[in-house]
Scaffold this motif. Structure first.
Motif, mmCIF file in Angstrom:
data_model
loop_
_atom_site.group_PDB
_atom_site.id
_atom_site.type_symbol
_atom_site.label_atom_id
_atom_site.label_comp_id
_atom_site.label_asym_id
_atom_site.label_seq_id
_atom_site.Cartn_x
_atom_site.Cartn_y
_atom_site.Cartn_z
ATOM 1 N N UNK A 117 43.428 33.788 31.942
ATOM 2 C CA UNK A 117 43.295 32.564 32.724
ATOM 3 C C UNK A 117 42.642 32.855 34.068
ATOM 4 N N UNK A 118 43.083 33.922 34.720
ATOM 5 C CA UNK A 118 42.511 34.295 36.019
ATOM 6 C C UNK A 118 41.018 34.589 35.890
ATOM 7 N N UNK A 119 40.648 35.244 34.787
ATOM 8 C CA UNK A 119 39.240 35.585 34.538
ATOM 9 C C UNK A 119 38.399 34.322 34.374
ATOM 10 N N UNK A 120 38.852 33.385 33.555
ATOM 11 C CA UNK A 120 38.099 32.150 33.334
ATOM 12 C C UNK A 120 38.065 31.284 34.595
ATOM 13 N N UNK A 121 39.132 31.329 35.356
ATOM 14 C CA UNK A 121 39.173 30.580 36.611
ATOM 15 C C UNK A 121 38.140 31.141 37.595
#
Length: 213
Positions: free
Chosen positions: A58-62
């Motif tokens: 999630x952090x990566x896509x954010x």
């Protein structure tokens, strides 16, 4: 408190296939949060899979979605006008982009050749020449816009090929400025041309040429 349950609910291509629209749900003890992210396809290691997501995913896509948003905004600024890297970072910061992210976006644009600071500075200088500005005002205006020394050196090469005295003469003629006849009118005459960026020597040379024309 239980760990949040993160799920990619749906995914579709947008922007002609350049970006993805990711519908994400985050369930916690306090409720469900919905999130819409839009990373660039070309920057992803692999296409996301519908289903559960880890927190690091999630952090990566954010982060990628924020980068894509900032890059899109930067392209809009570049399409509207010439701009220096410094000024582009400043504009992105005003849009709400974090400093480090803004710098990353600008660095990528430079690496891709999309943002050529020297070429941009020369284009801005050519606009100033069309306004019949003197060299001093042109260089001062470009410094104020954040152009670097290397970019200004390219502008100075351009200015060295231009006859600044002839430019001053064209400005005098365009503004229909009467040549000074006494010290008081000479002071006003010179002050007006100095504001346009001309030096005392250039002004004297222009008046001399006009007197002997």
């Amino acid at each position: 408190m239980t760990e949040p349950v993160i799920r990619l609910c749906s995914m579709r291509a947008t922007d002609g296939g350049a970006r993805l629209s990711l519908q994400i749900e985050i369930k916690t003890d306090t409720g469900t949060e919905k999130m819409l992210l839009s990373p660039m396809v070309a920057r992803l290691d692999a296409l996301p899979q519908i289903g559960a997501l880890r927190e690091d995913e999630l952090a990566y896509y954010l982060a990628e979605s924020r980068f894509a948003d900032a890059l899109t905004k930067a392209y809009r600024y570049l399409s509207a006008s010439n701009i220096s890297p410094f000024a582009l970072v400043r504009k992105l910061r005003a849009f709400g982009v974090e400093q480090k992210l803004a710098q990353r976006v600008v660095e990528e644009l430079i690496a891709e050749g999309v943002l050529d600071e020297g070429k941009s500075a020369v284009c801005e200088a050519e606009k100033c020449l069309a306004k019949l500005w003197g060299n001093r005002r042109i260089l001062a205006a470009l410094r104020e816009k954040g152009y670097s020394r290397s970019a200004l050196s390219r502008v100075q090469e351009l200015l060295s090929e231009s006859d600044s005295v002839a430019r001053c003469i064209r400005l005098i003629e365009k503004r229909r400025m009467p040549l000074p006849q006494d010290e008081q009118s000479a002071a006003r005459f010179a002050a007006a041309l100095v504001r346009y960026g001309y030096t005392g020597g250039e002004i004297k040379a222009a008046v001399t040429r006009l007197n002997f024309a």
